[in-house]
Design an enzyme around this catalytic site. Structure first.
Site, PDB file in Angstrom:
ATOM      1  N   ASP A  49      -3.280  -2.071   9.668  1.00  0.00           N
ATOM      2  CA  ASP A  49      -3.401  -2.010   8.197  1.00  0.00           C
ATOM      3  C   ASP A  49      -3.839  -3.337   7.529  1.00  0.00           C
ATOM      4  OD1 ASP A  49      -2.131   0.579   8.302  1.00  0.00           O
ATOM      5  OD2 ASP A  49      -0.084   0.020   8.089  1.00  0.00           O
TER       6      ASP A  49
ATOM      7  N   MET B 192       5.230   0.243   3.610  1.00  0.00           N
ATOM      8  CA  MET B 192       4.506  -0.237   2.545  1.00  0.00           C
ATOM      9  C   MET B 192       3.611  -1.484   2.967  1.00  0.00           C
ATOM     10  SD  MET B 192       6.325   0.065  -0.931  1.00  0.00           S
ATOM     11  CE  MET B 192       4.878   0.319  -2.190  1.00  0.00           C
ATOM     12  N   ALA B 193       3.622  -1.702   4.518  1.00  0.00           N
ATOM     13  CA  ALA B 193       2.571  -2.757   5.069  1.00  0.00           C
ATOM     14  C   ALA B 193       2.825  -4.264   4.369  1.00  0.00           C
ATOM     15  CB  ALA B 193       1.225  -2.333   5.010  1.00  0.00           C
ATOM     16  N   GLY B 194       4.199  -4.558   4.223  1.00  0.00           N
ATOM     17  CA  GLY B 194       4.347  -6.020   3.942  1.00  0.00           C
ATOM     18  C   GLY B 194       3.811  -6.791   4.772  1.00  0.00           C
ATOM     19  N   GLY B 195       4.268  -6.676   6.000  1.00  0.00           N
ATOM     20  CA  GLY B 195       3.832  -7.738   7.121  1.00  0.00           C
ATOM     21  C   GLY B 195       2.206  -7.677   7.211  1.00  0.00           C
ATOM     22  N   SER B 196       1.604  -6.491   7.041  1.00  0.00           N
ATOM     23  CA  SER B 196       0.007  -6.645   6.913  1.00  0.00           C
ATOM     24  C   SER B 196      -0.359  -7.465   5.824  1.00  0.00           C
ATOM     25  CB  SER B 196      -0.422  -5.137   6.929  1.00  0.00           C
ATOM     26  OG  SER B 196      -0.084  -4.572   8.329  1.00  0.00           O
ATOM     27  N   ALA B 197       0.147  -7.189   4.901  1.00  0.00           N
ATOM     28  CA  ALA B 197      -0.133  -7.953   3.473  1.00  0.00           C
ATOM     29  C   ALA B 197      -0.037  -9.616   3.806  1.00  0.00           C
ATOM     30  CB  ALA B 197       0.770  -7.590   2.546  1.00  0.00           C
TER      31      ALA B 197
ATOM     32  N   PRO C  64       9.158  -4.558   0.358  1.00  0.00           N
ATOM     33  CA  PRO C  64      10.075  -4.229   1.146  1.00  0.00           C
ATOM     34  C   PRO C  64       9.781  -4.367   2.710  1.00  0.00           C
ATOM     35  CG  PRO C  64       9.955  -2.514  -0.609  1.00  0.00           C
ATOM     36  CD  PRO C  64       8.937  -3.481  -0.695  1.00  0.00           C
ATOM     37  N   VAL C  65      10.719  -4.790   3.297  1.00  0.00           N
ATOM     38  CA  VAL C  65      10.563  -5.052   4.934  1.00  0.00           C
ATOM     39  C   VAL C  65      10.872  -3.789   5.442  1.00  0.00           C
ATOM     40  CG1 VAL C  65      11.197  -6.341   7.000  1.00  0.00           C
ATOM     41  CG2 VAL C  65      10.959  -7.387   4.740  1.00  0.00           C
TER      42      VAL C  65
ATOM     43  N   LYS D 165       0.887  -1.190   0.109  1.00  0.00           N
ATOM     44  CA  LYS D 165       0.093   0.000   0.104  1.00  0.00           C
ATOM     45  C   LYS D 165       0.956   1.161   0.139  1.00  0.00           C
ATOM     46  CE  LYS D 165       0.623   1.351   4.332  1.00  0.00           C
ATOM     47  NZ  LYS D 165       1.437   2.542   4.685  1.00  0.00           N
TER      48      LYS D 165
END
Length: 327
Positions: free
Chosen positions: A156, A119-124, A114-115, A27
């Site tokens: 998120d 960009m909310a990678g963990g939430s994705a 990216p960690v 995001k």
């Protein structure tokens, strides 16, 4: 006939384990307005989330009695493949609330977001695991129940389920879908190191106390001009309305981002902004060719470790499955 040997029985093929595939998007916050820290320790937000085509992909394979994870891809080394992984926590939450103790799964994550990049990678990954576990185990779970569980796991996560473009309120978990006509084109600059979200918020609090950042006031209304521009597909107007209250704090902690923002704008981007708590910088461009041209200029920068182009709005984890293995 005596001495004749009988043919050995044909072994039965082992049944294939059930598996499903799910994707979830990164995001960008088109606007991120942040209130002063409340007594509960949280900051109220008013934000416009925008999901983009850069995303993580997950395959879940049925494995009764155990939930495990392995992460692959460019950013995998920054992710723990243990019980602290948000995807594992999400699958366990689905099992505990809607399933049974014998349910299990092996999660394989292809990590493109990216960690610690804003960009909310963990939430994705968390959202993908929620949807994937429900589908894998054939559970009768409604969207409202899934969104409620998502909000418990992270602010998120509900948007990662929804995707598209949405107005977020509260801590970001209260969502109102927005129309986004046409396609927005982005060039994304991944910074050489990450930024911790709590650290960025702490710096924002310090700036508020010092009077160098102004928190969102309680009476702030809807971003009507931005909502209208999105509905018209007017990228140039959208560009002029991008704003992030956390950006000054992120720049304090990572001064090199200022040069990245300036470089992308000079390369022809309509606008550039730090995504969320950073440090990924997102550049809105007029079209795909412009996005690729901006990415080409950003790539050699000493503060940039990778560049990506992406489009939005993209579907969330509840959208169509990415591929899909037969049951």
């Amino acid at each position: 006939m005596s001495g004749a040997s009988r043919d050995a029985p044909t072994p039965r093929p082992r049944p294939e384990a059930r598996r499903v595939r799910v994707g979830a998007p990164a995001k960008i916050n088109l606007t991120l307005r942040v209130a002063a820290r409340g007594e509960d320790g949280y900051h109220r937000l008013s934000t416009v989330f925008h999901a983009v085509s850069l995303g993580d992909r997950m395959r879940l394979t049925d494995r009764p009695g155990r939930i495990s994870v392995v992460t692959r891809g460019e950013h995998a080394r920054h992710v723990a493949d243990d019980e602290t992984n948000l995807a594992v926590r999400a699958a366990r939450a689905v099992r505990d609330r809607f399933g049974g103790p014998r349910m299990g799964a092996h999660l394989e994550i292809e990590k493109d977001i990216p960690v610690a990049g804003g960009m909310a990678g963990g939430s994705a990954d968390c959202a993908a695991a929620l949807v994937g576990a429900v589908r894998l185990w054939g559970l009768d779970v409604g969207d409202a129940e899934l969104f409620e569980l998502a909000a418990e796991l992270g602010s998120d996560v509900p948007f990662a389920l929804l995707g598209g473009t949405a107005l977020g309120a509260g801590r970001g978990e209260r969502l109102e879908p927005l129309e986004c006509a046409g396609t927005l084109h982005w060039a994304l600059a991944v910074a050489r190191r990450g930024l911790s979200t709590p650290t960025v918020y702490h710096r924002f609090d310090e700036r508020v106390a010092a009077g160098t950042s102004t928190p969102m006031d309680a009476g702030r209304g809807r971003p009507g001009e931005l909502i209208g521009a999105l509905a018209r597909g007017d990228a140039a107007t959208v560009a002029g309305l991008l704003v992030n209250d956390l950006q000054p704090a992120a720049l304090d902690l990572y001064p090199g981002l200022a040069a990245t923002l300036e470089l992308g704008r000079a390369a022809g981007a309509l606008a550039g902004i730090v995504s969320g708590s950073g440090p990924t910088c997102a550049f809105l461009c007029a079209d795909g060719d412009a996005a690729r041209a901006v990415a080409a200029v950003l790539g050699p920068s000493p503060e940039v470790t990778a560049v990506r182009t992406a489009t939005g709005a993209a579907p969330g984890a509840l959208g169509p499955a990415v591929g899909g293995d037969p049951r």
